[in-house]
Write a protein that holds these residues in place. Structure first.
Motif, short mmCIF file in Angstrom:
data_model
loop_
_atom_site.label_atom_id
_atom_site.label_comp_id
_atom_site.label_asym_id
_atom_site.label_seq_id
_atom_site.Cartn_x
_atom_site.Cartn_y
_atom_site.Cartn_z
N GLY A 39 0.83 -1.19 0.00
CA GLY A 39 0.00 0.00 0.00
C GLY A 39 0.86 1.24 0.00
N VAL A 40 0.21 2.38 -0.06
CA VAL A 40 0.91 3.66 -0.08
C VAL A 40 1.05 4.17 1.36
CG1 VAL A 40 0.84 6.06 -0.87
CG2 VAL A 40 0.03 4.21 -2.37
N LEU A 41 2.27 4.56 1.72
CA LEU A 41 2.56 5.11 3.05
C LEU A 41 3.00 6.56 2.89
CD1 LEU A 41 4.52 2.13 4.63
CD2 LEU A 41 2.15 2.77 5.07
N ASN A 42 2.45 7.42 3.74
CA ASN A 42 2.81 8.84 3.70
C ASN A 42 3.37 9.27 5.04
OD1 ASN A 42 1.77 9.42 1.02
ND2 ASN A 42 -0.27 9.16 1.91
N GLY A 43 4.14 10.34 5.03
CA GLY A 43 4.67 10.87 6.28
C GLY A 43 5.67 9.91 6.91
#
Length: 368
Positions: A39-43
């Protein structure tokens, strides 16, 4: 550390479950993992390790250094992550509030659930940290745990903060999902004192819009709140602490106040308190009347912003009960909070040194 805490076959989650890693190998110096679910991880997302496997304890040495600095800066509240027991809170080098900051215990481990009553008793407030808690327990248990944590906080007169993924889709979207709107409203109806945003404002595309959206949802939920049913439900709970007569008196007096203002149709309650305990005890009843929380302690005034429905106000007067009640009535009148001739409830202790709330007065606001 991490190398000794996990091994082959363990599954670790990142970003509150967005990414799942499966540990394949451990050679003593490194771990090899397979991305079981991408999945996409931010921060800077966290990596969740089951608390029963984690060798690191809270507070860490770095935490203790940070707390010392926070105390120097005169902060009003400090939240401690990954609390497992009441002893974790006792290790923090702070004075009890209001001399020191309110300590917010973040409930996000199974060990904390097991020691919940003692943790609530030792804390100044509690946060239902649903991200890691949802990884610690089975996901279908999370709503039940949220309600139970809040219920126990109410019974002990502690503010409860509900946090994590309240409006998660607004990290990127201009509007929340309908399920998220219901989640926020239900957190209010569960008895949360405060709601907290995290990723939505930390890395979201429009944090101002998120805050405004949550504010509207919470305000509308408060307007639809069934105050009488809530008061009836709380009255059936055993909230009086019979082991501490001072607390027991305050519990009984706040219950009596809630019934009195409802029966008389009173629109405003003036709560006078040094530590804020009286005001927090009153706030848990969610009265339909406004709560003006008055204190001579300026830090208490700031800390009361965490209590549901409370409008904090500094009251310099520290004399006897008659002087403090008169000063409170005048302050509320002069601010335009109450009108001359209006009937108000006043809840206080007999003097500033009183450890219990033992005075309830029904007063009319005097003329200037």
């Amino acid at each position: 550390g991490l190398l000794s805490d996990v091994g082959p076959g363990d599954r670790l989650s990142m970003g509150d479950g967005r990414v799942i890693l499966e540990i394949l190998d451990h050679d003593g110096e490194s771990l090899t993992a397979r991305v079981a679910h991408g999945g996409v991880l931010n921060g800077r997302p966290g990596l969740h390790i089951p608390s029963d496997r984690l060798s690191m304890r809270a507070p860490t040495a770095d935490d203790l250094l940070a707390v010392e600095r926070f105390v120097e800066l005169d902060v009003d509240m400090i939240a401690l992550s990954f609390v497992r027991s009441a002893e974790d809170l006792a290790r923090l080098p702070v004075d009890p509030h209001p001399a020191g900051p309110i300590i917010v215990a973040k409930i996000e481990t199974q060990a904390a659930i097991d020691d919940l009553p003692a943790i609530i008793e030792a804390s100044g407030a509690v946060m239902v940290a649903r991200g890691d808690l949802g990884s610690e327990c089975s996901i279908e248990e999370l709503p039940i745990l949220q309600k139970e944590i809040i219920r126990q906080c109410i019974a002990l007169g502690r503010p409860a903060i509900t946090a994590t993924q309240m409006l998660e889709t607004m990290v990127t979207n201009p509007e929340p999902t309908r399920a998220e709107v219901s989640d926020v409203a239900n957190a209010v109806w569960d008895g949360s004192s405060a709601l907290m945003l995290s990723g939505e404002t930390a890395i979201g595309v429009d944090p101002v819009n998120v805050v405004a959206t949550m504010s509207r949802i919470a305000e509308r939920a408060d307007q639809a709140f069934d105050h009488r049913a809530w008061m009836s439900e709380l009255s059936e709970m055993r909230m009086a602490d019979t082991d501490d007569p001072n607390t027991s008196i305050t519990d009984a007096m706040t219950q009596a106040t809630a019934r009195a203002v409802d029966a008389l149709g009173i629109g405003t309650i003036l709560c006078i308190s040094g530590s804020g305990f009286t005001i927090r005890s009153m706030a848990r009843f969610r009265p339909s009347a406004r709560i003006l929380g008055l204190s001579a302690n300026e830090r208490t005034v700031r800390q009361l912003t965490l209590s549901w429905g409370t409008e904090p106000l500094h009251l310099p007067e520290q004399g006897d009960i008659a002087l403090r009640v008169a000063a409170a009535l005048e302050a509320a009148r002069d601010r335009g909070d109450v009108a001359v001739g209006e009937l108000v409830g006043v809840l206080a202790g007999t003097d500033v040194r009183s450890r219990s709330t033992n005075v309830l007065r029904i007063e009319r606001v005097p003329a200037r």
